[in-house]
Design an enzyme around this catalytic site. Structure first.
Site, mmCIF file in Angstrom:
data_model
loop_
_atom_site.group_PDB
_atom_site.id
_atom_site.type_symbol
_atom_site.label_atom_id
_atom_site.label_comp_id
_atom_site.label_asym_id
_atom_site.label_seq_id
_atom_site.Cartn_x
_atom_site.Cartn_y
_atom_site.Cartn_z
ATOM 1 N N LYS A 73 0.853 -1.204 0.000
ATOM 2 C CA LYS A 73 0.000 0.000 0.000
ATOM 3 C C LYS A 73 0.882 1.245 0.000
ATOM 4 O O LYS A 73 0.676 2.162 -0.794
ATOM 5 C CB LYS A 73 -0.889 0.012 1.228
ATOM 6 C CG LYS A 73 -1.506 1.352 1.580
ATOM 7 C CD LYS A 73 -2.391 1.329 2.797
ATOM 8 C CE LYS A 73 -1.670 1.521 4.083
ATOM 9 N NZ LYS A 73 -1.320 2.903 4.426
ATOM 10 N N ASN A 74 1.898 1.258 0.883
ATOM 11 C CA ASN A 74 2.689 2.475 1.078
ATOM 12 C C ASN A 74 3.703 2.719 -0.022
ATOM 13 O O ASN A 74 4.365 3.746 -0.044
ATOM 14 C CB ASN A 74 3.357 2.455 2.449
ATOM 15 C CG ASN A 74 2.320 2.614 3.553
ATOM 16 O OD1 ASN A 74 1.153 2.897 3.283
ATOM 17 N ND2 ASN A 74 2.726 2.394 4.783
ATOM 18 N N CYS B 118 -4.990 12.686 13.002
ATOM 19 C CA CYS B 118 -5.737 11.435 12.933
ATOM 20 C C CYS B 118 -5.473 10.739 14.269
ATOM 21 O O CYS B 118 -4.801 11.273 15.134
ATOM 22 C CB CYS B 118 -5.278 10.576 11.761
ATOM 23 S SG CYS B 118 -3.608 10.007 11.968
ATOM 24 N N ARG C 190 -8.647 -0.398 4.891
ATOM 25 C CA ARG C 190 -7.805 0.624 4.255
ATOM 26 C C ARG C 190 -6.461 0.049 3.866
ATOM 27 O O ARG C 190 -5.855 0.469 2.883
ATOM 28 C CB ARG C 190 -7.583 1.790 5.229
ATOM 29 C CG ARG C 190 -8.765 2.673 5.446
ATOM 30 C CD ARG C 190 -8.355 3.886 6.238
ATOM 31 N NE ARG C 190 -7.119 4.427 5.702
ATOM 32 C CZ ARG C 190 -6.263 5.164 6.412
ATOM 33 N NH1 ARG C 190 -6.517 5.436 7.670
ATOM 34 N NH2 ARG C 190 -5.161 5.645 5.872
ATOM 35 N N ASP D 90 4.714 0.808 12.220
ATOM 36 C CA ASP D 90 3.504 0.168 11.682
ATOM 37 C C ASP D 90 3.345 -1.267 12.157
ATOM 38 O O ASP D 90 2.336 -1.896 11.860
ATOM 39 C CB ASP D 90 3.523 0.191 10.140
ATOM 40 C CG ASP D 90 3.350 1.587 9.613
ATOM 41 O OD1 ASP D 90 3.530 1.786 8.401
ATOM 42 O OD2 ASP D 90 3.068 2.501 10.408
ATOM 43 N N ARG E 91 -0.476 15.177 12.235
ATOM 44 C CA ARG E 91 0.257 14.692 11.057
ATOM 45 C C ARG E 91 0.749 15.905 10.252
ATOM 46 O O ARG E 91 0.235 16.220 9.203
ATOM 47 C CB ARG E 91 -0.637 13.786 10.217
ATOM 48 C CG ARG E 91 -1.218 12.588 10.970
ATOM 49 C CD ARG E 91 -0.189 11.578 11.438
ATOM 50 N NE ARG E 91 0.529 10.936 10.349
ATOM 51 C CZ ARG E 91 0.055 9.867 9.696
ATOM 52 N NH1 ARG E 91 -1.125 9.396 9.980
ATOM 53 N NH2 ARG E 91 0.769 9.312 8.748
HETATM 54 C C1 EPZ Z 1 4.344 6.947 6.233
HETATM 55 O O1 EPZ Z 1 3.571 8.017 6.737
HETATM 56 C C2 EPZ Z 1 3.416 5.749 6.195
HETATM 57 N N1 EPZ Z 1 2.278 6.026 5.319
HETATM 58 C C3 EPZ Z 1 2.910 5.430 7.601
HETATM 59 O O2 EPZ Z 1 2.124 4.237 7.512
HETATM 60 C C4 EPZ Z 1 4.114 5.156 8.507
HETATM 61 O O3 EPZ Z 1 3.658 4.928 9.826
HETATM 62 C C5 EPZ Z 1 5.055 6.368 8.481
HETATM 63 O O4 EPZ Z 1 5.448 6.660 7.112
HETATM 64 C C6 EPZ Z 1 6.318 6.117 9.295
HETATM 65 O O5 EPZ Z 1 6.978 5.004 8.789
HETATM 66 C C7 EPZ Z 1 2.463 5.962 3.972
HETATM 67 O O6 EPZ Z 1 3.547 5.695 3.484
HETATM 68 C C8 EPZ Z 1 1.245 6.216 3.123
HETATM 69 P P1 EPZ Z 1 6.335 10.358 8.275
HETATM 70 P P2 EPZ Z 1 4.172 9.531 6.700
HETATM 71 O O7 EPZ Z 1 6.266 11.629 7.514
HETATM 72 O O8 EPZ Z 1 5.113 9.680 5.577
HETATM 73 C C9 EPZ Z 1 6.696 13.660 11.631
HETATM 74 C C10 EPZ Z 1 0.261 2.866 7.825
HETATM 75 O O9 EPZ Z 1 -0.183 2.361 8.874
HETATM 76 N N2 EPZ Z 1 6.629 14.633 10.521
HETATM 77 O O10 EPZ Z 1 7.451 9.415 7.992
HETATM 78 O O11 EPZ Z 1 3.010 10.453 6.782
HETATM 79 C C11 EPZ Z 1 5.393 12.862 11.783
HETATM 80 O O12 EPZ Z 1 4.459 13.577 12.570
HETATM 81 C C12 EPZ Z 1 0.725 4.323 7.838
HETATM 82 O O13 EPZ Z 1 0.389 2.268 6.720
HETATM 83 C C13 EPZ Z 1 6.815 15.973 10.801
HETATM 84 O O14 EPZ Z 1 7.038 16.365 11.949
HETATM 85 O O15 EPZ Z 1 4.962 9.573 8.065
HETATM 86 C C14 EPZ Z 1 5.870 11.608 12.468
HETATM 87 O O16 EPZ Z 1 6.007 11.838 13.849
HETATM 88 C C15 EPZ Z 1 0.451 5.005 9.171
HETATM 89 N N3 EPZ Z 1 6.749 16.881 9.779
HETATM 90 C C16 EPZ Z 1 7.250 11.367 11.845
HETATM 91 O O17 EPZ Z 1 7.665 12.642 11.311
HETATM 92 C C17 EPZ Z 1 6.524 16.489 8.484
HETATM 93 O O18 EPZ Z 1 6.493 17.366 7.573
HETATM 94 C C18 EPZ Z 1 7.270 10.349 10.724
HETATM 95 O O19 EPZ Z 1 6.250 10.692 9.824
HETATM 96 C C19 EPZ Z 1 6.339 15.117 8.222
HETATM 97 C C20 EPZ Z 1 6.395 14.204 9.254
#
Ligand code: EPZ
Length: 419
Positions: free
Chosen positions: A22-23, A115, A398, A306, A120
């Site tokens: 998915k990701n 969420c 999802r 995850d 996020r």
């Molecule tokens: C991706 O989300 C995945 N989703 C998530 O999977 C996964 O948990 C996450 O990466 C971490 O591995 C998809 O790929 C569609 P991040 P993403 O940006 O990219 C902070 C699932 O269950 N952050 O890596 O949105 C954020 O708040 C989903 O399949 C900022 O502070 O996650 C978090 O604490 C859930 N500022 C950390 O970084 C930003 O601009 C990691 O988030 C972006 C992120």
């Protein structure tokens, strides 16, 4: 709203085919916006998140055809504003920003709300776009990004939580058509980022270093269509390894990439399970004695956030004291209260769980909340005494393709019912 009813006590054995990631599929589908030529993406899982992404792309003007796991898509003439009501439902839709900016020089997307796993933010995405010369404006809940021409730059995407997966994807997709060279420091190293980079390279992009903390992108004039098969879903695979650990005798996972699962396999071996990986198969069976674990979630290649909830479901009935710390999404504990309703002995201390294993959980009606918490509750029900009803099962659909059918194929007894 459907619910999933899990009858506990049925052991799992046999083999299960793992779906495409998915990701990985979500940003790759968004990347097709970068060319006016047709693209074909295969092994796309049949999930509501994928459906949302295809709806967004259609509303942006793409021609979309889907036949089972193959998506043919052509972004010949496209708009630059994604519809709010879908962005609200799926944060991953922010990954259309980068390709729209790269292709059209402008993009508007509704700001993703929070969420259940916490705030996020997309500040790092926006910082990346600004470094490439874009002007960013947030008005009325929308984020508008404008850049008549993007110029290569050196960008750090490090945050206090480590790296950002979709942030790395977004900046990479904006940079492939920029003037000059972009260097992304502190890039996410996840296999899904590598898969996206490989697709972009197949489209004619010049990218080096994907899968490391430093990605170098040399902008090109335009990209052409390409074909690509999505990598296996390592989190679905990890979820089935956890299910087999909880209730399995001998279970084999087919069509996986064991190299993407080292950070999940190693703790399961430490927890006492016998795991063999060869080619694109992984098999797992119980060892002599189960052992408690200390787990810390961190960006790839460390143990993935995850998989945190699913491992809690296993540790809840693992004798001894386990300690699980969530370092990526410090509020990602929606599964804890529900596992405690099933008799788990879990103490939440800040972003750390102290889990005292109990001999067996007892089935109960529980509430799904986020994708992985829902999966964890189904897994907990497999070995619980009695029946576990997991409500609001749309969360699980999802991110998991027919999880109930796949588990039943291994010997579980799970029904999907209208709630
Ligand atoms: C991706 O989300 C995945 N989703 C998530 O999977 C996964 O948990 C996450 O990466 C971490 O591995 C998809 O790929 C569609 P991040 P993403 O940006 O990219 C902070 C699932 O269950 N952050 O890596 O949105 C954020 O708040 C989903 O399949 C900022 O502070 O996650 C978090 O604490 C859930 N500022 C950390 O970084 C930003 O601009 C990691 O988030 C972006 C992120």
């Amino acid at each position: 709203m459907d619910k999933i009813v899990v009858h506990g006590g049925h052991r799992l054995s046999g083999s299960v085919k793992i779906s495409g990631s998915k990701n990985s599929a979500l940003p790759i589908l968004a990347a097709t916006l970068l060319t006016s030529e047709p693209c074909t993406i295969s092994r796309v899982p049949d999930l509501s998140d994928i459906h949302y992404m295809l709806t967004i792309l259609s509303e942006l003007g793409c021609e979309v055809e889907r036949a089972s796991g193959v998506v043919k898509i052509r972004a010949e003439k496209i708009l630059s504003q994604a519809p709010y009501d879908i962005v609200r439902k799926m944060r991953a839709s922010v990954c259309v920003l980068g390709p729209l900016l790269g292709r059209q020089g402008e993009a508007t997307v509704s700001l993703p709300g929070g969420c259940v796993i916490g705030d996020r933010p997309i500040d790092l995405h926006l910082r990346g776009f600004e470094a490439l010369g874009a002007a960013v404006r947030v008005t009325g809940g929308d984020v508008k990004v404008l850049a008549p021409k993007l110029r290569g730059a050196t960008i750090s995407l490090r945050s206090k939580f480590g790296s950002t997966v979709l942030g790395t994807d977004n900046v990479m997709m904006a940079a492939v058509l920029a003037d000059g060279v972009t260097i992304i420091d502190g890039a996410a190293e996840e296999p899904e980022v590598v898969d996206l980079a490989n697709f972009l390279i197949a489209m004619g992009a010049k990218i080096e270093g994907a899968g490391t903390r430093k990605i170098i992108i040399e902008g090109v004039k335009e990209l052409h269509g390409a074909e690509h098969e999505v990598i296996p879903d390592r989190i679905e695979a990890g979820t089935f390894l956890a299910a087999a650990a909880i209730a399995g005798d001998h279970v084999r996972l087919l069509r996986v990439n064991p190299l993407h699962l080292k950070a999940v396999i190693d703790p399961l071996v430490d927890a006492g399970f016998l795991i063999e990986a060869n080619g694109n198969e992984i098999s797992i069976r119980p060892g002599v004695k189960r052992r408690p674990l200390k787990l810390d979630t961190l960006p790839y290649p460390a143990f993935p956030t995850d998989m945190q909830a699913q491992m809690c479901a296993l540790l809840a009935t693992t004798e001894g004291i386990s300690v699980v710390t969530e370092n990526v999404f410090p509020h990602r504990f929606m599964h804890v209260a529900e596992l405690k309703r099933m008799g788990a002995d879990i103490d939440l201390q800040g972003a750390t769980l102290v889990i005292k294993g109990v001999p067996q959980l007892s089935g109960a009606p529980v509430m799904a909340s986020d994708l992985r918490a829902s999966a964890a509750l189904v897994l907990a029900g497999l070995q619980a005494d009695g029946v576990t009803e997991v409500n609001r099962v749309y969360h699980i659909d999802r991110g998991y393709e027919s999880i109930d059918e796949k588990l039943n194929g291994l010997g579980a007894q799970i029904e999907r019912m209208k709630a």
